[in-house]
Design a protein around this motif. Structure first.
Motif, PDB file in Angstrom:
ATOM      1  N   GLY A 169       0.688  -1.312  -0.137  1.00 11.83           N
ATOM      2  CA  GLY A 169       0.030  -0.158   0.055  1.00 11.83           C
ATOM      3  C   GLY A 169       0.729   1.294   0.235  1.00 11.83           C
ATOM      4  N   SER A 170       2.115   1.243  -0.542  1.00 10.77           N
ATOM      5  CA  SER A 170       2.786   2.497  -0.310  1.00 10.77           C
ATOM      6  C   SER A 170       2.352   3.465  -1.476  1.00 10.77           C
ATOM      7  CB  SER A 170       4.180   2.345  -0.500  1.00 10.77           C
ATOM      8  OG  SER A 170       4.693   1.833  -1.797  1.00 10.77           O
ATOM      9  N   LEU A 210      -0.586   3.689  -2.527  1.00 13.01           N
ATOM     10  CA  LEU A 210      -2.077   3.991  -1.881  1.00 13.01           C
ATOM     11  C   LEU A 210      -2.086   5.431  -0.835  1.00 13.01           C
ATOM     12  CD1 LEU A 210      -5.107   3.653  -0.983  1.00 13.01           C
ATOM     13  CD2 LEU A 210      -4.246   1.920   0.696  1.00 13.01           C
ATOM     14  N   ILE A 251      -0.807   1.636 -11.821  1.00 19.81           N
ATOM     15  CA  ILE A 251       0.874   2.002 -11.708  1.00 19.81           C
ATOM     16  C   ILE A 251       1.563   0.770 -12.154  1.00 19.81           C
ATOM     17  CG2 ILE A 251       0.853   1.841  -9.230  1.00 19.81           C
ATOM     18  CD1 ILE A 251       3.074   4.174 -11.127  1.00 19.81           C
ATOM     19  N   HIS A 252       2.418   0.670 -12.970  1.00 17.69           N
ATOM     20  CA  HIS A 252       3.444  -0.333 -13.407  1.00 17.69           C
ATOM     21  C   HIS A 252       4.921  -0.008 -13.095  1.00 17.69           C
ATOM     22  CE1 HIS A 252       4.230  -4.243 -15.217  1.00 17.69           C
ATOM     23  NE2 HIS A 252       5.167  -3.362 -16.081  1.00 17.69           N
ATOM     24  N   PRO A 253       5.668  -0.946 -12.578  1.00 18.27           N
ATOM     25  CA  PRO A 253       6.873  -0.552 -12.286  1.00 18.27           C
ATOM     26  C   PRO A 253       8.026  -0.758 -13.394  1.00 18.27           C
ATOM     27  CG  PRO A 253       6.502  -2.546 -11.188  1.00 18.27           C
ATOM     28  CD  PRO A 253       5.318  -2.202 -12.123  1.00 18.27           C
ATOM     29  N   GLN A 266      10.683  -4.978 -12.533  1.00 19.77           N
ATOM     30  CA  GLN A 266      11.782  -4.387 -12.215  1.00 19.77           C
ATOM     31  C   GLN A 266      12.780  -5.530 -12.389  1.00 19.77           C
ATOM     32  OE1 GLN A 266       9.358  -4.989 -10.203  1.00 19.77           O
ATOM     33  NE2 GLN A 266       8.857  -3.423  -8.748  1.00 19.77           N
ATOM     34  N   LEU A 294      10.356   2.483  -6.908  1.00 18.95           N
ATOM     35  CA  LEU A 294       9.189   2.927  -6.271  1.00 18.95           C
ATOM     36  C   LEU A 294       9.134   4.298  -5.680  1.00 18.95           C
ATOM     37  CD1 LEU A 294       6.992   1.376  -4.803  1.00 18.95           C
ATOM     38  CD2 LEU A 294       8.600   1.142  -2.758  1.00 18.95           C
ATOM     39  N   GLU A 305       7.266   6.003  -8.779  1.00 13.16           N
ATOM     40  CA  GLU A 305       6.070   5.717  -8.559  1.00 13.16           C
ATOM     41  C   GLU A 305       5.351   6.508  -7.688  1.00 13.16           C
ATOM     42  OE1 GLU A 305       5.188   1.518  -7.884  1.00 13.16           O
ATOM     43  OE2 GLU A 305       7.194   0.876  -8.703  1.00 13.16           O
TER      44      GLU A 305
HETATM   45  C1  GRF Z   1       4.343  -1.586  -7.116  1.00 12.97           C
HETATM   46  O1  GRF Z   1       5.804  -1.638  -7.547  1.00 12.97           O
HETATM   47  C2  GRF Z   1       3.550  -1.255  -8.324  1.00 12.97           C
HETATM   48  O2  GRF Z   1       4.230  -0.622  -9.453  1.00 12.97           O
HETATM   49  C3  GRF Z   1       3.153  -2.855  -8.538  1.00 12.97           C
HETATM   50  O3  GRF Z   1       2.938  -3.419  -7.356  1.00 12.97           O
HETATM   51  C4  GRF Z   1       3.878  -2.730  -6.214  1.00 12.97           C
HETATM   52  C5  GRF Z   1       2.856  -2.181  -5.149  1.00 12.97           C
HETATM   53  O4  GRF Z   1       3.528  -1.585  -4.158  1.00 12.97           O
HETATM   54  N1  GRF Z   1       2.067  -2.821  -9.368  1.00 12.97           N
HETATM   55  P1  GRF Z   1       2.851  -0.792  -2.869  1.00 12.97           P
HETATM   56  O5  GRF Z   1       1.525  -2.102  -2.481  1.00 12.97           O
HETATM   57  O6  GRF Z   1       1.951   0.323  -3.599  1.00 12.97           O
HETATM   58  O7  GRF Z   1       3.608  -0.550  -2.030  1.00 12.97           O
END
Ligand code: GRF
Length: 208
Positions: free
Chosen positions: A20-21, A23, A116-118, A130, A179, A182
């Motif tokens: 949830g970072s 979020l 969101i896609h890394p 990644q 991240l 993101e």
């Molecule tokens: C992030 O790297 C996002 O890009 C991917 O899943 C991860 C979720 O991380 N889809 P968090 O739960 O937002 O910390």
């Protein structure tokens, strides 16, 4: 002449399965007054998701649809669609939601789901993006916020964040650096949506 009546804030629903970072990055943007959105609910498929605690910290209620409690996958997806239709958000923000959304859901909310896609799409779609980028040996990596369409990580791109891979950088360091990006581009994409500043033509997103 511009209208003096303030536009209603957009109703937001978050879909998350884990930590949830992202979020939290969006909820912070709302709390700081940068994003004109009303966070209605977190919807999660995972009753143990840390995202539930993050949502609670910002007084956002969670709806838990435990994926494992459904004997048939189709039932889960049907319930998710019904729940989302009942909440009727202006925007769904998929932030670390680990399941592929069914076409019925995407059709019910056309150009109203942001993910969101890394990775720097269209490279490295799917899981462990990644690691895919790191193992491939690219020199530039990053992340993408995009609208969700019926393909996997293939919808119109809103914003991208770039990370330069320095000599000797580890996969973990790369993941952390991505991240950090993101956490900048997802809140910004949500902000632009809430401000009615995104327009899509021929899959190209313009920021007005
Ligand atoms: C992030 O790297 C996002 O890009 C991917 O899943 C991860 C979720 O991380 N889809 P968090 O739960 O937002 O910390």
């Amino acid at each position: 002449m511009a209208s003096l009546i303030p536009k209603p804030r957009k109703k937001l629903v978050f879909l998350a399965s884990g930590r949830g970072s992202n979020l939290e990055a969006v909820l912070q943007g709302i709390q700081k007054g940068k994003i004109p959105g009303n966070p209605a609910f977190l919807v999660t498929d995972n009753p143990e998701a840390l995202s539930i605690q993050i949502a609670a910290k910002y007084k956002v209620p969670s709806k838990i649809l435990d994926f494992r409690s459904f004997s048939k996958k189709e039932e889960y997806h049907k319930n998710l669609l019904e729940l989302l239709q009942e909440i009727s958000p202006d925007l769904i923000v998929a932030c670390g939601y680990m399941r592929i959304l069914k076409p019925e859901i995407i059709r019910a909310f056309p150009n109203r789901i942001i993910n969101i896609h890394p990775s720097l799409l269209p490279a490295f779609t799917g899981l462990h993006a990644q690691k895919q980028a790191f193992d491939y040996g690219v020199k530039i990596a990053g992340c993408t916020s995009h609208f969700v369409d019926e393909g996997v990580d293939s919808g119109p791109i809103i914003l991208q964040g770039v990370v330069k891979i320095e000599e000797g950088m580890s996969e973990r360091e790369l993941t952390l650096a991505i991240l950090k990006e993101e956490h900048k581009i997802l809140p910004l994409a949500v902000q632009y949506f809430c401000e009615d500043r995104l327009s899509i033509k021929d899959r190209k997103v313009s920021i007005l």
